[in-house]
Design an enzyme around this catalytic site. Structure first.
Site, PDB file in Angstrom:
ATOM      1  N   ASP A  73       0.846  -1.201   0.000  1.00  0.00           N
ATOM      2  CA  ASP A  73       0.000   0.000   0.000  1.00  0.00           C
ATOM      3  C   ASP A  73       0.877   1.246   0.000  1.00  0.00           C
ATOM      4  O   ASP A  73       1.755   1.410   0.854  1.00  0.00           O
ATOM      5  CB  ASP A  73      -0.904   0.005   1.249  1.00  0.00           C
ATOM      6  CG  ASP A  73      -1.983  -1.061   1.179  1.00  0.00           C
ATOM      7  OD1 ASP A  73      -2.148  -1.687   0.103  1.00  0.00           O
ATOM      8  OD2 ASP A  73      -2.683  -1.265   2.192  1.00  0.00           O
TER       9      ASP A  73
ATOM     10  N   GLY B 256      -6.342 -10.136   0.988  1.00  0.00           N
ATOM     11  CA  GLY B 256      -6.002 -11.483   1.437  1.00  0.00           C
ATOM     12  C   GLY B 256      -4.978 -11.452   2.559  1.00  0.00           C
ATOM     13  O   GLY B 256      -5.167 -12.067   3.623  1.00  0.00           O
TER      14      GLY B 256
ATOM     15  N   GLU C 222     -10.172  -9.842  -4.980  1.00  0.00           N
ATOM     16  CA  GLU C 222      -9.015  -9.195  -5.622  1.00  0.00           C
ATOM     17  C   GLU C 222      -8.168 -10.216  -6.386  1.00  0.00           C
ATOM     18  O   GLU C 222      -7.041  -9.930  -6.765  1.00  0.00           O
ATOM     19  CB  GLU C 222      -8.156  -8.464  -4.584  1.00  0.00           C
ATOM     20  CG  GLU C 222      -8.768  -7.141  -4.148  1.00  0.00           C
ATOM     21  CD  GLU C 222      -7.891  -6.343  -3.205  1.00  0.00           C
ATOM     22  OE1 GLU C 222      -8.146  -5.142  -3.075  1.00  0.00           O
ATOM     23  OE2 GLU C 222      -6.965  -6.902  -2.579  1.00  0.00           O
TER      24      GLU C 222
ATOM     25  N   HIS D  52     -21.487  -2.351   8.387  1.00  0.00           N
ATOM     26  CA  HIS D  52     -22.068  -1.031   8.104  1.00  0.00           C
ATOM     27  C   HIS D  52     -21.209   0.052   8.770  1.00  0.00           C
ATOM     28  O   HIS D  52     -21.707   0.869   9.552  1.00  0.00           O
ATOM     29  CB  HIS D  52     -23.514  -1.002   8.616  1.00  0.00           C
ATOM     30  CG  HIS D  52     -24.364   0.048   7.975  1.00  0.00           C
ATOM     31  ND1 HIS D  52     -23.893   0.972   7.085  1.00  0.00           N
ATOM     32  CD2 HIS D  52     -25.694   0.323   8.104  1.00  0.00           C
ATOM     33  CE1 HIS D  52     -24.873   1.760   6.690  1.00  0.00           C
ATOM     34  NE2 HIS D  52     -25.982   1.386   7.296  1.00  0.00           N
TER      35      HIS D  52
ATOM     36  N   ARG E 100     -19.104   2.397  10.968  1.00  0.00           N
ATOM     37  CA  ARG E 100     -19.108   2.623  12.417  1.00  0.00           C
ATOM     38  C   ARG E 100     -20.433   2.209  13.066  1.00  0.00           C
ATOM     39  O   ARG E 100     -20.540   2.164  14.283  1.00  0.00           O
ATOM     40  CB  ARG E 100     -18.787   4.091  12.723  1.00  0.00           C
ATOM     41  CG  ARG E 100     -19.793   5.088  12.241  1.00  0.00           C
ATOM     42  CD  ARG E 100     -19.361   6.502  12.605  1.00  0.00           C
ATOM     43  NE  ARG E 100     -18.218   6.931  11.817  1.00  0.00           N
ATOM     44  CZ  ARG E 100     -18.301   7.511  10.619  1.00  0.00           C
ATOM     45  NH1 ARG E 100     -19.479   7.741  10.064  1.00  0.00           N
ATOM     46  NH2 ARG E 100     -17.233   7.865   9.962  1.00  0.00           N
TER      47      ARG E 100
ATOM     48  N   ASP F 192     -11.186  -5.878   6.532  1.00  0.00           N
ATOM     49  CA  ASP F 192     -10.329  -7.070   6.502  1.00  0.00           C
ATOM     50  C   ASP F 192     -10.125  -7.625   7.912  1.00  0.00           C
ATOM     51  O   ASP F 192     -10.112  -8.844   8.111  1.00  0.00           O
ATOM     52  CB  ASP F 192      -8.977  -6.721   5.878  1.00  0.00           C
ATOM     53  CG  ASP F 192      -9.131  -6.298   4.426  1.00  0.00           C
ATOM     54  OD1 ASP F 192     -10.076  -6.773   3.776  1.00  0.00           O
ATOM     55  OD2 ASP F 192      -8.310  -5.488   3.963  1.00  0.00           O
TER      56      ASP F 192
HETATM   57  O1  RIB Z   1      -9.081  -3.496   2.304  1.00  0.00           O
HETATM   58  C1  RIB Z   1      -7.957  -2.672   2.306  1.00  0.00           C
HETATM   59  C2  RIB Z   1      -6.996  -3.141   1.255  1.00  0.00           C
HETATM   60  O2  RIB Z   1      -7.579  -2.961  -0.014  1.00  0.00           O
HETATM   61  C3  RIB Z   1      -5.684  -2.375   1.197  1.00  0.00           C
HETATM   62  O3  RIB Z   1      -4.696  -2.916   2.027  1.00  0.00           O
HETATM   63  C4  RIB Z   1      -5.341  -2.400  -0.279  1.00  0.00           C
HETATM   64  O4  RIB Z   1      -4.181  -3.115  -0.572  1.00  0.00           O
HETATM   65  C5  RIB Z   1      -6.557  -2.987  -0.980  1.00  0.00           C
HETATM   66  O5  RIB Z   1      -6.375  -4.301  -1.292  1.00  0.00           O
END
Ligand code: RIB
Length: 296
Positions: free
Chosen positions: A13, A41, A138, A212, A214, A244
């Site tokens: 990122d 992932g 992704e 949803h 916060r 995530d």
């Molecule tokens: O969900 C956040 C993630 O989305 C980030 O880390 C970025 O890499 C994208 O995959």
């Protein structure tokens, strides 16, 4: 200890923090820049590992400096990288602008899009060894469909976090044990942009958890009765990776039953936004327990 197999993306990122998000065509001065490990992932794998799960990650990085750095990082986090392939492509990256606790993300998948059904076939033992399998969007859809087929073959529950959202084939939806969209992803994956999510959700008891932001999460345990897990109050500095963290935690705590797993996942997701970077604020099991003990 829950054994979680994550099949998904690994990104670096590239994060700019700013006072506000630029509008189309606007140039603004940013306040800072940093690189952080990311990818849905990898984020979900690290979230689960920090919470005590035994985690293997099946995915692809490039044969480049980001790929090597991310592999080492995952190993330091205790994630099994035996099924992490290095391929001839650039490692996935995400360009992220963070402003006021919110974010805007552009992903260039690179190596992630080279994760093929054949990679999953080669790792069939990892399906057999897992209690729960967790994936996202992704990576190529045909790879997700193949994961669903292998999970069904070995009678393992497959959790799909349908992000980034696309309309999903009905045959795939039917094979998923638990779907975890946010509000927008929910209606997009069903190709029903104008539908009432509450009405749809209560028709799928035990099969759907809708996050949803916060406000927390919604789900149903019996047809027609909507349940709400309220959000936890925290000071947000960066919401990247909150979903995530929720998913990694949900997979980890699923053996406790859905209501308790959703509560613990909600708390983990809330803690994750209190530090910078997708994985920066992901709690350990001890941090999560201490946080929950402080709740009313
Ligand atoms: O969900 C956040 C993630 O989305 C980030 O880390 C970025 O890499 C994208 O995959």
């Amino acid at each position: 200890m829950t054994r979680v197999l994550v099949i998904g993306s690994i990104n670096m990122d590239l994060v700019v923090s700013a006072g506000k998000l630029p509008r189309l065509g606007e140039t603004l001065m940013g306040e800072g820049f940093a690189t952080y490990p990311g990818g849905k992932g990898a984020n979900q794998a690290v979230a689960a590992a920090r919470l005590g799960a035994q985690v293997a990650l099946l995915g692809c990085v490039g044969n480049d400096a980001f790929g090597a750095e991310l592999r080492q990082h995952l190993q330091r986090e205790g994630v099994d990288t035996a099924c992490l392939h290095s391929v001839e492509a650039a490692t996935g990256i995400a360009v992220i602008t963070v402003a006021g606790g919110d974010n805007a993300i552009l992903v260039v998948p690179g190596a992630n899009h080279l994760l093929q059904p054949a990679h999953l076939d080669a790792a069939e033992q990892a399906f057999i060894d897992a209690d729960v399998i967790l994936t996202q969007l992704e990576i190529p859809l045909e790879t997700v469909q193949h994961a669903a087929m292998l999970a069904a073959r070995h009678d393992k529950p497959l959790l799909l976090n349908p992000a980034p959202a696309i309309p999903l084939p009905e045959a795939l939806l039917a094979q998923i044990a638990l779907l975890t969209p946010n509000e927008h992803e929910f209606l997009t994956m069903l190709a029903q942009p104008d539908a009432d999510w509450r009405a749809l959700l209560v028709e799928q008891p035990g099969k759907l958890v809708m996050t949803h932001g916060r406000h927390g999460a919604y789900y149903a345990m019996m047809r027609g009765k909507l349940l709400h897990q309220p959000g936890f109050a925290v000071e947000a500095v960066d919401s990247t990776g909150a979903g995530d963290t929720f998913n990694g935690a949900l997979a980890t705590f699923l053996p406790l039953g859905l209501p308790l797993a959703v509560r613990r996942a909600g708390a983990a997701g809330a803690l994750s936004v209190t530090r910078h970077g997708a994985q920066g604020g992901m709690p350990t099991l001890a941090e999560l327990d201490a946080f929950l003990e402080r709740q009313p």
